[in-house]
Design a protein around this motif. Structure first.
Motif, PDB file in Angstrom:
ATOM      1  N   MET A   1       0.855  -1.185   0.000  1.00 20.87           N
ATOM      2  CA  MET A   1       0.000   0.000   0.000  1.00 20.87           C
ATOM      3  C   MET A   1       0.888   1.231   0.000  1.00 20.87           C
ATOM      4  O   MET A   1       1.947   1.251   0.645  1.00 20.87           O
ATOM      5  N   GLY A   2       0.487   2.242  -0.741  1.00 17.87           N
ATOM      6  CA  GLY A   2       1.287   3.458  -0.837  1.00 17.87           C
ATOM      7  C   GLY A   2       0.441   4.706  -0.688  1.00 17.87           C
ATOM      8  O   GLY A   2      -0.802   4.652  -0.732  1.00 17.87           O
ATOM      9  N   PHE A   3       1.120   5.823  -0.508  1.00 19.90           N
ATOM     10  CA  PHE A   3       0.432   7.106  -0.403  1.00 19.90           C
ATOM     11  C   PHE A   3      -0.175   7.500  -1.740  1.00 19.90           C
ATOM     12  O   PHE A   3       0.245   7.034  -2.807  1.00 19.90           O
ATOM     13  N   VAL A   4      -1.175   8.383  -1.670  1.00 18.65           N
ATOM     14  CA  VAL A   4      -1.812   8.931  -2.868  1.00 18.65           C
ATOM     15  C   VAL A   4      -1.685  10.453  -2.832  1.00 18.65           C
ATOM     16  O   VAL A   4      -0.989  11.011  -1.981  1.00 18.65           O
ATOM     17  N   GLU A   5      -2.376  11.126  -3.739  1.00 10.85           N
ATOM     18  CA  GLU A   5      -2.240  12.573  -3.842  1.00 10.85           C
ATOM     19  C   GLU A   5      -3.141  13.343  -2.877  1.00 10.85           C
ATOM     20  O   GLU A   5      -3.078  14.574  -2.831  1.00 10.85           O
ATOM     21  N   ASN A   6      -3.963  12.653  -2.126  1.00  9.89           N
ATOM     22  CA  ASN A   6      -4.858  13.291  -1.157  1.00  9.89           C
ATOM     23  C   ASN A   6      -4.216  13.243   0.222  1.00  9.89           C
ATOM     24  O   ASN A   6      -3.978  12.158   0.765  1.00  9.89           O
ATOM     25  N   ILE A   7      -3.944  14.405   0.796  1.00 10.95           N
ATOM     26  CA  ILE A   7      -3.223  14.451   2.074  1.00 10.95           C
ATOM     27  C   ILE A   7      -4.053  13.857   3.207  1.00 10.95           C
ATOM     28  O   ILE A   7      -3.493  13.250   4.138  1.00 10.95           O
ATOM     29  N   ASP A   8      -5.371  13.979   3.155  1.00 12.20           N
ATOM     30  CA  ASP A   8      -6.211  13.410   4.214  1.00 12.20           C
ATOM     31  C   ASP A   8      -6.138  11.888   4.216  1.00 12.20           C
ATOM     32  O   ASP A   8      -6.080  11.257   5.284  1.00 12.20           O
ATOM     33  N   ILE A   9      -6.139  11.287   3.032  1.00 10.09           N
ATOM     34  CA  ILE A   9      -6.001   9.833   2.942  1.00 10.09           C
ATOM     35  C   ILE A   9      -4.630   9.398   3.446  1.00 10.09           C
ATOM     36  O   ILE A   9      -4.502   8.399   4.160  1.00 10.09           O
ATOM     37  N   ASN A  10      -3.585  10.149   3.097  1.00 12.82           N
ATOM     38  CA  ASN A  10      -2.234   9.807   3.532  1.00 12.82           C
ATOM     39  C   ASN A  10      -2.099   9.867   5.051  1.00 12.82           C
ATOM     40  O   ASN A  10      -1.494   8.990   5.679  1.00 12.82           O
ATOM     41  N   LEU A  11      -2.665  10.902   5.649  1.00 10.79           N
ATOM     42  CA  LEU A  11      -2.620  11.012   7.110  1.00 10.79           C
ATOM     43  C   LEU A  11      -3.448   9.912   7.768  1.00 10.79           C
ATOM     44  O   LEU A  11      -3.093   9.414   8.841  1.00 10.79           O
ATOM     45  N   ASN A  12      -4.537   9.521   7.109  1.00 13.50           N
ATOM     46  CA  ASN A  12      -5.335   8.404   7.622  1.00 13.50           C
ATOM     47  C   ASN A  12      -4.521   7.107   7.601  1.00 13.50           C
ATOM     48  O   ASN A  12      -4.599   6.310   8.547  1.00 13.50           O
ATOM     49  N   LEU A  13      -3.735   6.889   6.548  1.00 12.48           N
ATOM     50  CA  LEU A  13      -2.905   5.685   6.466  1.00 12.48           C
ATOM     51  C   LEU A  13      -1.873   5.649   7.591  1.00 12.48           C
ATOM     52  O   LEU A  13      -1.566   4.581   8.138  1.00 12.48           O
ATOM     53  N   ILE A  14      -1.336   6.816   7.941  1.00 15.62           N
ATOM     54  CA  ILE A  14      -0.371   6.870   9.040  1.00 15.62           C
ATOM     55  C   ILE A  14      -1.062   6.655  10.378  1.00 15.62           C
ATOM     56  O   ILE A  14      -0.587   5.906  11.237  1.00 15.62           O
ATOM     57  N   ARG A  15      -2.212   7.311  10.568  1.00 17.30           N
ATOM     58  CA  ARG A  15      -2.956   7.155  11.818  1.00 17.30           C
ATOM     59  C   ARG A  15      -3.380   5.703  12.042  1.00 17.30           C
ATOM     60  O   ARG A  15      -3.399   5.212  13.168  1.00 17.30           O
TER      61      ARG A  15
END
Length: 492
Positions: free
Chosen positions: A138-152
């Motif tokens: 799984m990798g980050f995408v261009e949406n910062i909210d989704i990326n922060l959700n993946l980290i959380r």
């Protein structure tokens, strides 16, 4: 023209508010207005149809409005979780640009804002440039909210702290700084924040804009900020006390501070057993120095030090180069540039065509220059090995460093032979010793020498021996695990 930061109060007249907003957005065609009525009080909803989701607008307000009962307040009808009120029209304009809807009611000196942003993003997939055999895909995408959700989702800890910034006076790009509040060194966090806040530009196009504004040595060929598209890799660095910077519209996370050896570590190193992890990491480090010096060594041997070639190989080398009309430096330069052209063409073209260009172009050109007698067989082999070794580097940025530095080393080899290579490498190593990344020595743990940190530098010791975080990160808590094989002391 109204200054963006000036306060412009909401007028009781809907018409004047609408005129101001349309003027502030230069009468753009995607700015839409819809009339509504609340308790016989006229009102309008304004939104940008290219940013707002009309179905969400219907669910969040229009449908509850049609089913409203007597005694309800207008605030009770807005079901959007992101709801606010403001009396500043300039804040209304900024909210519209983010995808919010604005509700004005006749005679009211406040505007109701609620979110209905249209989300168009790809699903998190494994990044093409950081693939692993085992582990998370799984990798980050261009949406910062989704990326922060993946980290959380990976770090469910109250220490995880996120700070938001707005960069770009025209683009208003969302920037997030993430760190563990009780692990990250406060001085590093403060320094990162200071450098981010000092950026003054109209637009933040990519993380590269931020990188060049905050790195310690912008003219160095060596990368001082590590980029990753993997949430698991970001998690590992956060748990060591590092700071991560993310920006809206980019799938890269920037990690600071880092060392030279951070660019050769991959998630695979910690997923497979330590024998394999250590071997492959050594292989990457060897590939770095090999790709840097192999063409230069060929030039030096052929031009200056032919006598070091073993007797049994002299005939083979001599027959390969004796009819070549050009000096070894010119051979290496032409072939190195050709490889770079093929590589760049492969990146820019669509994937099926790019692969064809890389394979067919390399074979045809290599065979043609050999048959034409312009380049020796050995030179083609050397350049091919150099290209393969550069592909072994897990960091694309470090691969660029190798390609850039290999040319001056070739010039040094063509001028002074092995002496030139040694002299060039000394300059590079001295330069690396002087580099820092947010106060962290670039080639730590070798300079300054930290024997304890060598457990996870050029090789990886077993996980159960890595009880402390690296000293170079200057984390607030040094110990990260207790004795993980305590069961051995009590027998089996």
């Amino acid at each position: 023209m109204t200054v963006k930061n000036e306060m412009k109060s909401v007028n009781p007249s809907i018409k004047k508010n609408v005129q101001y907003i349309f003027s502030a957005l230069f009468h753009t065609d995607d700015l839409k207005m819809r009339k509504v009525t609340w308790k016989k009080m006229p009102g309008v909803i304004i939104y940008l149809e290219t940013m707002a989701d009309t179905e969400q607008l219907q669910r969040s307000f229009l449908l509850p409005l049609s089913e409203a009962e007597d005694g309800q307040h207008i605030e009770d009808l807005i079901t959007s979780p992101e709801f606010s009120k403001t009396d500043d029209l300039n804040k209304v304009v900024s909210a519209l640009l983010k995808g919010d809807c604005a509700l004005f009611l006749q005679g009211r000196t406040e505007c109701f804002l609620f979110s209905s942003v249209q989300i168009n993003t790809r699903t998190p997939e494994e990044p093409d440039n950081e693939k692993v055999v085992r582990g998370a895909h799984m990798g980050f995408v261009e949406n910062i909210d989704i990326n922060l959700n993946l980290i959380r989702r990976r770090i469910k800890d109250r220490q995880l702290k996120i700070k938001y910034f707005k960069l770009g006076m025209e683009s208003n790009t969302n920037i997030a700084m993430i760190y563990m509040s009780e692990l990250a060194n406060p001085s590093i966090v403060e320094e990162v924040q200071k450098r981010i806040e000092s950026i003054s530009t109209d637009m933040i196009f990519s993380p590269g804009y931020i990188e060049e504004c905050i790195e310690d040595h912008p003219f160095s060929p060596f990368q001082q900020i590590l980029f990753t598209e993997r949430p698991d890799r970001a998690e590992a660095h956060l748990m060591e006390g590092r700071v991560i910077i993310m920006s809206e519209g980019a799938s890269d996370a920037s990690i600071v501070p880092v060392t030279f050896f951070s660019f050769f570590q991959t998630p695979d190193d910690y997923i497979i057993r330590f024998y394999g992890g250590s071997f492959f990491r050594l292989l990457r480090l060897f590939s770095f120095w090999g790709a840097l010096t192999l063409p230069a060594i060929y030039i030096a041997v052929v031009a200056f030090h032919f006598d070091i070639i073993p007797y049994d190989v002299v005939t083979i080398v001599k027959s390969s180069i004796e009819d070549i009309p050009f000096p070894p430096f010119f051979e290496a330069l032409v072939m190195a540039i050709t490889i770079e052209l093929i590589r760049e063409a492969g990146v820019r073209l669509p994937s099926p065509i790019g692969q064809t260009i890389g394979i067919v172009g390399g074979l045809i050109i290599g065979d043609a220059v050999i048959n034409a007698g312009l380049v020796s067989n050995l030179m083609v082999i050397v350049i091919a090995l150099t290209a393969i070794m550069s592909f072994c580097l897990p960091s694309y940025e470090m691969g660029n460093t190798v390609r850039i530095l290999s040319f001056p080393i070739m010039i040094a080899a063509a001028t002074l032979g092995f002496v030139g290579i040694v002299f060039a490498l000394m300059i590079i190593i001295i330069h690396m010793c002087k580099l820092e990344s947010f106060g962290t020595p670039y080639i730590a743990p070798f300079a300054p020498l930290q024997l304890k940190d060598l457990k996870d530098a050029i090789v990886r010791f077993p996980i159960w021996t890595l009880n402390e975080r690296p000293n170079n990160v200057r984390a607030e808590k040094l110990v990260k695990q207790r004795a993980s094989r305590e069961w051995e002391k009590h027998g089996r």
